[in-house]
Design a protein around this motif. Structure first.
Motif, PDB file in Angstrom:
ATOM      1  N   GLY A   4     -39.710 113.045 151.166  1.00 41.33           N
ATOM      2  CA  GLY A   4     -39.166 111.694 151.179  1.00 41.33           C
ATOM      3  C   GLY A   4     -37.759 111.635 151.736  1.00 41.33           C
ATOM      4  N   GLY A   5     -37.432 112.524 152.684  1.00 44.45           N
ATOM      5  CA  GLY A   5     -36.116 112.532 153.305  1.00 44.45           C
ATOM      6  C   GLY A   5     -35.065 113.297 152.516  1.00 44.45           C
ATOM      7  N   LYS A   6     -35.446 113.846 151.366  1.00 43.22           N
ATOM      8  CA  LYS A   6     -34.493 114.590 150.543  1.00 43.22           C
ATOM      9  C   LYS A   6     -35.103 115.920 150.132  1.00 43.22           C
ATOM     10  CE  LYS A   6     -31.899 110.794 148.634  1.00 43.22           C
ATOM     11  NZ  LYS A   6     -31.118 110.376 147.499  1.00 43.22           N
ATOM     12  N   TYR A   7     -34.237 116.869 149.818  1.00 42.96           N
ATOM     13  CA  TYR A   7     -34.705 118.157 149.314  1.00 42.96           C
ATOM     14  C   TYR A   7     -35.108 118.003 147.850  1.00 42.96           C
ATOM     15  CZ  TYR A   7     -32.828 120.324 153.509  1.00 42.96           C
ATOM     16  OH  TYR A   7     -32.572 120.672 154.808  1.00 42.96           O
ATOM     17  N   LEU A  72     -28.378 117.511 158.987  1.00 44.69           N
ATOM     18  CA  LEU A  72     -28.844 117.919 160.309  1.00 44.69           C
ATOM     19  C   LEU A  72     -30.288 118.410 160.261  1.00 44.69           C
ATOM     20  CD1 LEU A  72     -25.778 119.988 161.561  1.00 44.69           C
ATOM     21  CD2 LEU A  72     -26.331 117.627 162.093  1.00 44.69           C
ATOM     22  N   SER A  73     -30.934 118.332 161.388  1.00 39.95           N
ATOM     23  CA  SER A  73     -32.265 118.914 161.498  1.00 39.95           C
ATOM     24  C   SER A  73     -32.129 120.423 161.636  1.00 39.95           C
ATOM     25  CB  SER A  73     -32.994 118.349 162.719  1.00 39.95           C
ATOM     26  OG  SER A  73     -32.389 118.829 163.908  1.00 39.95           O
ATOM     27  N   GLY A  74     -33.218 121.147 161.408  1.00 34.95           N
ATOM     28  CA  GLY A  74     -33.194 122.597 161.513  1.00 34.95           C
ATOM     29  C   GLY A  74     -32.815 123.070 162.901  1.00 34.95           C
ATOM     30  N   THR A  75     -33.310 122.373 163.923  1.00 36.44           N
ATOM     31  CA  THR A  75     -33.016 122.738 165.307  1.00 36.44           C
ATOM     32  C   THR A  75     -31.531 122.587 165.611  1.00 36.44           C
ATOM     33  OG1 THR A  75     -35.212 121.969 165.929  1.00 36.44           O
ATOM     34  CG2 THR A  75     -33.629 122.282 167.704  1.00 36.44           C
TER      35      THR A  75
END
Length: 83
Positions: A4-7, A72-75
């Motif tokens: 849901g957009g969160k860890y 940030l995204s992983g990339t």
């Protein structure tokens, strides 16, 4: 993985867990290598204060890094980590 957009956990959980594991492993190594005398030497107040302050600075740096890079995204994170 984000849900849901969160860890599903607080970002500080990972470095905190790593520090606790390192603490336990180091305690066991000191006890195994030097016995009780070596282990007791770890807990002398003066060196403890010096190394605790250094450890706090590193831990705070980890916290700030996770807070600043958490969105940030992983990339993007991998590209920034290359420099």
């Amino acid at each position: 993985t984000k849900v849901g957009g969160k860890y599903p956990h607080d970002p500080i959980t990972v470095p905190l867990t790593e520090c606790l594991v390192t603490l336990v492993v180091a305690q066991c190594m000191a006890l195994a290598n030097g016995g009780l005398e070596e282990w007791k030497a770890i807990w002398k107040p003066k060196p403890m204060m010096v190394f605790s302050m250094i450890g706090f600075v590193y831990a705070f740096g980890d916290y700030l890094e996770l807070k600043s890079l958490g969105g940030l995204s992983g990339t993007t994170y991998q590209v920034l980590s290359q420099s």
